[in-house]
Design a protein around this motif. Structure first.
Motif, PDB file in Angstrom:
ATOM      1  N   GLY A   1     -29.046  67.940  49.425  1.00 57.40           N
ATOM      2  CA  GLY A   1     -27.907  68.848  49.380  1.00 57.40           C
ATOM      3  C   GLY A   1     -27.356  69.130  47.939  1.00 57.40           C
ATOM      4  N   VAL A   2     -26.944  67.890  47.425  1.00 55.19           N
ATOM      5  CA  VAL A   2     -26.733  68.342  45.789  1.00 55.19           C
ATOM      6  C   VAL A   2     -27.231  68.165  44.765  1.00 55.19           C
ATOM      7  N   TRP A   3     -29.230  67.729  45.029  1.00 63.88           N
ATOM      8  CA  TRP A   3     -30.325  68.344  44.039  1.00 63.88           C
ATOM      9  C   TRP A   3     -30.353  69.700  44.648  1.00 63.88           C
ATOM     10  N   ALA A   4     -30.184  70.411  45.267  1.00 60.73           N
ATOM     11  CA  ALA A   4     -30.627  71.733  45.299  1.00 60.73           C
ATOM     12  C   ALA A   4     -29.818  72.523  44.584  1.00 60.73           C
ATOM     13  N   PRO A   5     -28.393  72.350  44.433  1.00 62.87           N
ATOM     14  CA  PRO A   5     -27.435  73.530  43.492  1.00 62.87           C
ATOM     15  C   PRO A   5     -27.974  72.469  42.375  1.00 62.87           C
ATOM     16  N   LEU A   6     -28.054  71.458  42.178  1.00 59.92           N
ATOM     17  CA  LEU A   6     -28.211  71.031  40.623  1.00 59.92           C
ATOM     18  C   LEU A   6     -29.156  71.799  40.201  1.00 59.92           C
ATOM     19  N   ILE A   7     -30.658  71.394  40.372  1.00 65.94           N
ATOM     20  CA  ILE A   7     -31.951  72.006  40.427  1.00 65.94           C
ATOM     21  C   ILE A   7     -31.491  73.922  39.961  1.00 65.94           C
ATOM     22  N   LEU A   8     -31.119  74.483  41.102  1.00 65.20           N
ATOM     23  CA  LEU A   8     -30.884  75.869  41.146  1.00 65.20           C
ATOM     24  C   LEU A   8     -30.461  76.791  40.310  1.00 65.20           C
ATOM     25  N   ILE A   9     -29.061  75.846  39.037  1.00 67.09           N
ATOM     26  CA  ILE A   9     -28.457  76.218  38.201  1.00 67.09           C
ATOM     27  C   ILE A   9     -29.040  75.466  36.348  1.00 67.09           C
ATOM     28  N   CYS A  10     -30.223  74.486  37.022  1.00 69.97           N
ATOM     29  CA  CYS A  10     -30.857  74.841  35.985  1.00 69.97           C
ATOM     30  C   CYS A  10     -31.600  75.392  35.854  1.00 69.97           C
ATOM     31  N   TYR A  11     -32.312  76.581  36.821  1.00 67.81           N
ATOM     32  CA  TYR A  11     -33.417  76.764  36.454  1.00 67.81           C
ATOM     33  C   TYR A  11     -32.624  78.517  36.609  1.00 67.81           C
ATOM     34  N   THR A  12     -31.498  78.836  36.698  1.00 70.19           N
ATOM     35  CA  THR A  12     -30.576  80.217  36.227  1.00 70.19           C
ATOM     36  C   THR A  12     -30.087  79.675  35.017  1.00 70.19           C
ATOM     37  N   ILE A  13     -30.162  78.846  34.293  1.00 70.22           N
ATOM     38  CA  ILE A  13     -29.979  78.843  32.289  1.00 70.22           C
ATOM     39  C   ILE A  13     -30.941  79.045  32.309  1.00 70.22           C
TER      40      ILE A  13
ATOM     41  N   PHE B   1     -32.481  69.394  57.132  1.00 66.08           N
ATOM     42  CA  PHE B   1     -32.491  70.036  58.871  1.00 66.08           C
ATOM     43  C   PHE B   1     -33.436  68.235  59.271  1.00 66.08           C
ATOM     44  N   ALA B   2     -34.231  67.597  58.583  1.00 66.02           N
ATOM     45  CA  ALA B   2     -34.733  66.384  58.547  1.00 66.02           C
ATOM     46  C   ALA B   2     -34.315  64.980  58.563  1.00 66.02           C
ATOM     47  N   GLY B   3     -33.258  65.494  58.269  1.00 65.06           N
ATOM     48  CA  GLY B   3     -32.008  64.416  58.511  1.00 65.06           C
ATOM     49  C   GLY B   3     -31.973  63.347  57.228  1.00 65.06           C
ATOM     50  N   VAL B   4     -32.374  64.128  55.695  1.00 62.17           N
ATOM     51  CA  VAL B   4     -32.956  63.812  54.656  1.00 62.17           C
ATOM     52  C   VAL B   4     -31.152  62.849  54.373  1.00 62.17           C
ATOM     53  N   GLY B   5     -30.397  63.751  54.222  1.00 60.54           N
ATOM     54  CA  GLY B   5     -28.794  63.176  53.574  1.00 60.54           C
ATOM     55  C   GLY B   5     -27.972  64.709  53.176  1.00 60.54           C
ATOM     56  N   LYS B   6     -27.497  64.326  52.196  1.00 60.34           N
ATOM     57  CA  LYS B   6     -26.255  64.622  51.473  1.00 60.34           C
ATOM     58  C   LYS B   6     -27.467  64.497  50.473  1.00 60.34           C
TER      59      LYS B   6
END
Length: 506
Positions: free
Chosen positions: A85-97, A77-82
């Motif tokens: 958006g790539v960081w969030a799925p990767l870290i979620l995958i890590c915590y899921t593991i 929302f603040a315009g950090v960029g893509k």
């Protein structure tokens, strides 16, 4: 020598030579005793800590992912960029593991876990999640609409560190493995920009890391105490199970021994009484010179001694048999309407001669017009004779015995036998009431008895639902009271007409 006695005594309770007995309890005791001596570094103890960590990760699996999603949504929302958006799925995958790893550990039996391998796998998982947080700490945003983006990143990292310190406290080194690299990355990025706010937040993160590590260590100690208390609880339960097992075994052996004793006495009663009756009969014939006079009076005295000794032995056998039948529950009451007053009066007449030989006076204090009792007349007569015999035995020459029969305050009936003998010390009354128990003063001042009379009296009264009381004062005498409850008292039955009696006889 002491060890030999304890081993022998223990063998009678639980036979250690039979491994199948109490095997489950023995294993439980060994396990819990091992837990009590556990400390960090012990494989069993480390397995329990890993199980605790796995449950904590499963229970708090939603906390950090929610923080990641909220941070990613805010960044987009603040315009950090893509990049975010790539960081969030990767870290979620890590915590899921990590959570799946925790589920696998939680479902695995503790004995099957390899503590070193599992601990290393968890640290690797947390380290990979830490690399994701390091990427987040390195992120920049030149086109952001938020002025204090570095400050927000520091707050997010602090929240993530606090959540990890709580959920991963049972795993040593988890917090440092996760956030050592992110804090270093944030500090390096802040030092490059050389902005006061970034430097202050970097310093705060650096200070917060050992602080949260201290918090995690304290929580880890709490986990250790929890395991210790749980081990103590398991040990107490195991000890109780062991005591119960030993008690059951001892009770079973006691019941078997009691049954064997009862069977032995029942089978030997005829064999013991038959020769005794012959001894009593022949000795009485010899003492009374039925078949002719004896030229030597000493033989006649010996015959009387044989008769008296045989009678004493027969009385002892009868008392032991009666007590054993009562204890075995084989004493059957033949209950019928009876007059307590008449039975006690008959017993007084029966003991009159024995009392007169010792110059003892029996005073009768009876309440007349008592209704009948529903009881076993033979048992009541035995109670009265035992109490009168004890009173005569322990009353000195020239003494007095007072026998009372009357009502109790509750509507029942009682009879009491009070003597003015030497009395019984208060601390010896429980001994006197036990089987084969005798008071010290009574033994010194009177002829020795079997010590079974009062226990038989107690047991017979208990079978009638009654009570037995023994009151005694030293050098003042003893009073024994046999109480029959109200439920045993019968109302006066109306007399039957003559025709009805004649019809019943037909």
């Amino acid at each position: 020598m002491p060890s030999q006695r304890s081993t022998t005594a223990d063998k009678f309770i639980v036979d250690r030579r039979k491994p199948h007995r109490n095997s489950d309890v023995a294993r439980a005791v060994r396990k819990t005793r091992d837990r009590l001596s556990q400390q960090a570094g012990n494989p069993d103890f480390d397995r329990e800590l890993l199980k605790l960590h796995a449950r904590a990760m499963i229970g708090g699996a939603i906390i950090v992912p929610l923080l990641v999603l909220a941070t990613a949504a805010t960044g987009l929302f603040a315009g950090v960029g893509k990049a975010i958006g790539v960081w969030a799925p990767l870290i979620l995958i890590c915590y899921t593991i990590v959570v799946f790893m925790a589920r696998r550990v939680d479902r695995t039996e503790a004995a099957e876990l390899n503590p070193l391998q599992t601990h290393r796998d968890f640290l690797i998982g947390h380290f990979l999640c830490g690399l994701g947080w390091a990427w987040f700490a390195w992120l920049g945003c030149d086109a952001c609409q938020v002025d204090q983006f570095q400050l927000i990143k520091a707050v997010v990292l602090l929240l993530a560190m606090a959540a990890t310190a709580i959920t991963a406290s049972s795993l040593r080194g988890a917090l440092l493995a996760t956030f050592a690299v992110p804090v270093a990355a944030y500090a390096y990025a802040g030092a490059r920009q050389w902005m006061p706010v970034e430097l202050i937040m970097a310093g705060l993160l650096i200070v917060s890391l050992p602080f949260f590590a201290y918090v995690a260590r304290r929580l880890n100690r709490s986990s250790l105490m929890l395991l210790s208390f749980r081990s103590e609880k398991d040990a107490l339960i195991a000890e109780l199970d062991t005591a119960k097992s030993m008690s059951d075994e001892a009770r079973r052996r006691a019941e078997d021994a009691n049954l064997a004793k009862s069977r032995f006495l029942a089978s030997m009663s005829h064999e013991l009484r038959t020769p005794l009756n012959a001894i009593l009969g022949f000795s009485e014939v010899m003492a009374n010179e039925v078949l002719g006079p004896m030229s030597n009076p000493t033989y006649r005295d010996y015959a009387r001694d044989v008769h008296d000794s045989g009678q004493h032995l027969l009385d002892l056998i009868n008392e032991i048999l009666d007590l054993s039948r009562i204890e075995a529950g084989r004493y059957q009451l033949n209950e019928e309407p009876m007059m307590l007053l008449s039975v006690v009066e008959d017993c007084c007449h029966m003991m009159e001669l024995k009392a007169r030989n010792k110059d003892i006076r029996i005073v009768q204090d009876f309440e007349h017009a008592l209704p009948r009792l529903f009881a076993d007349e033979r048992a009541v007569r035995q109670i009265a004779l035992n109490l009168l015999s004890n009173a005569i035995k322990f009353t000195g020459t020239g003494g007095e015995i007072r026998v009372r029969v009357g009502w109790t305050a509750g509507g029942g009936q009682y009879f009491s036998v009070k003597d003015n003998g030497p009395g019984i010390p208060e601390d010896e009354i429980p001994v006197v009431l036990s089987a084969f128990g005798q008071g010290s003063i009574a033994i010194k001042s009177a002829e020795q008895g079997t010590g079974l009379g009062l226990p038989i009296v107690q047991s017979l009264l208990a079978m009638h639902g009654g009570e037995f009381e023994l009151h005694s004062k030293l050098r003042e005498g003893t009073e024994a009271i046999a109480i029959f409850p109200l439920s045993r008292v019968m109302e006066e039955l109306p007399a039957l007409p003559t025709r009805a009696v004649a019809a019943r006889r037909r």
